[in-house]
Motif scaffolding. Structure first.
Motif, PDB file in Angstrom:
ATOM      1  N   ARG A 170       0.921  -1.371   0.006  1.00  0.00           N
ATOM      2  CA  ARG A 170      -0.233  -0.076   0.142  1.00  0.00           C
ATOM      3  C   ARG A 170       0.878   1.331  -0.017  1.00  0.00           C
ATOM      4  O   ARG A 170       1.839   1.287   0.798  1.00  0.00           O
ATOM      5  N   PHE A 171       0.587   2.261  -0.950  1.00  0.00           N
ATOM      6  CA  PHE A 171       1.388   3.293  -1.191  1.00  0.00           C
ATOM      7  C   PHE A 171       1.673   4.071   0.435  1.00  0.00           C
ATOM      8  O   PHE A 171       2.957   4.293   0.717  1.00  0.00           O
ATOM      9  N   GLY A 172       0.602   4.217   1.022  1.00  0.00           N
ATOM     10  CA  GLY A 172       0.696   4.922   2.498  1.00  0.00           C
ATOM     11  C   GLY A 172       1.828   4.193   3.256  1.00  0.00           C
ATOM     12  O   GLY A 172       2.280   4.855   4.058  1.00  0.00           O
ATOM     13  N   ALA A 209       9.501   5.024   4.275  1.00  0.00           N
ATOM     14  CA  ALA A 209      10.496   5.560   3.411  1.00  0.00           C
ATOM     15  C   ALA A 209      11.556   6.317   4.254  1.00  0.00           C
ATOM     16  O   ALA A 209      11.252   6.944   5.164  1.00  0.00           O
ATOM     17  N   ARG A 210      12.646   6.304   3.620  1.00  0.00           N
ATOM     18  CA  ARG A 210      13.850   7.044   4.422  1.00  0.00           C
ATOM     19  C   ARG A 210      14.391   7.977   3.432  1.00  0.00           C
ATOM     20  O   ARG A 210      14.632   7.520   2.304  1.00  0.00           O
ATOM     21  N   ILE A 253       0.740   2.586  -8.764  1.00  0.00           N
ATOM     22  CA  ILE A 253       0.411   1.783  -9.851  1.00  0.00           C
ATOM     23  C   ILE A 253      -0.942   1.542  -9.618  1.00  0.00           C
ATOM     24  O   ILE A 253      -1.318   0.660  -8.823  1.00  0.00           O
ATOM     25  N   PRO A 254      -1.886   2.080 -10.217  1.00  0.00           N
ATOM     26  CA  PRO A 254      -1.720   3.187 -11.264  1.00  0.00           C
ATOM     27  C   PRO A 254      -1.553   4.697 -10.640  1.00  0.00           C
ATOM     28  O   PRO A 254      -1.842   4.520  -9.417  1.00  0.00           O
ATOM     29  N   HIS A 256      -5.598   8.447  -2.380  1.00  0.00           N
ATOM     30  CA  HIS A 256      -4.247   8.516  -2.638  1.00  0.00           C
ATOM     31  C   HIS A 256      -2.957   7.448  -2.122  1.00  0.00           C
ATOM     32  O   HIS A 256      -2.382   6.637  -2.624  1.00  0.00           O
ATOM     33  N   ARG A 257      -3.530   7.135  -0.785  1.00  0.00           N
ATOM     34  CA  ARG A 257      -2.531   6.357   0.173  1.00  0.00           C
ATOM     35  C   ARG A 257      -2.933   4.785   0.016  1.00  0.00           C
ATOM     36  O   ARG A 257      -2.225   4.046   0.295  1.00  0.00           O
ATOM     37  N   ASP A 258      -4.040   4.599  -0.609  1.00  0.00           N
ATOM     38  CA  ASP A 258      -4.538   3.290  -0.556  1.00  0.00           C
ATOM     39  C   ASP A 258      -4.184   2.471  -2.021  1.00  0.00           C
ATOM     40  O   ASP A 258      -4.347   1.089  -2.055  1.00  0.00           O
TER      41      ASP A 258
END
Length: 118
Positions: free
Chosen positions: A10-12, A18-19, A29-30, A39-41
């Motif tokens: 999941r993007f979120g 992330a560092r 994607i997409p 956005h975060r899903d």
């Protein structure tokens, strides 16, 4: 735990782990510009920044892609972005299958969480 290149999720969640300075970035994607999901899903793959720059949706290319993809189904846009990964694999690594594990992971993410979109 920090993210690793090639990780899918999941993007979120990937963004939260992330560092800064690791040279990696989560690629939706997409792209989220078509507003199929929050956005975060969306599913994302952690890519090198250099690979992310090559995607059809990075930066200003995303505005053009959004315009071209308007009216397409989620599944159609997803297919275009997965083919984009295959193209990058071929162009950069000489192997269209370079991102196959990530493509499988992205498909599994949507089958598990949003099967109605497929």
């Amino acid at each position: 735990m920090a993210v690793e290149e090639g990780e899918v999720g999941r993007f979120g969640d990937l963004e939260d782990r992330a560092r800064s300075g690791d040279g990696l970035t989560p690629n939706h994607i997409p792209q989220t510009a078509l507003a199929h999901l929050p956005h975060r899903d969306h599913a994302a793959v952690m890519m090198s920044h250099a690979d992310h720059l090559l995607t059809r949706t990075y930066g200003s290319k995303g505005r053009r892609t959004k315009r071209l993809d308007a009216g397409l189904s989620f599944r159609q846009v997803l297919a275009k972005d997965l083919w984009d990964l295959r193209k990058i694999g071929q162009d950069v690594y000489g192997d269209a299958g370079h991102f196959n594990p990530q493509i499988k992971g992205i498909m599994q993410y949507y089958r598990t969480n949003y099967p109605h979109l497929l």
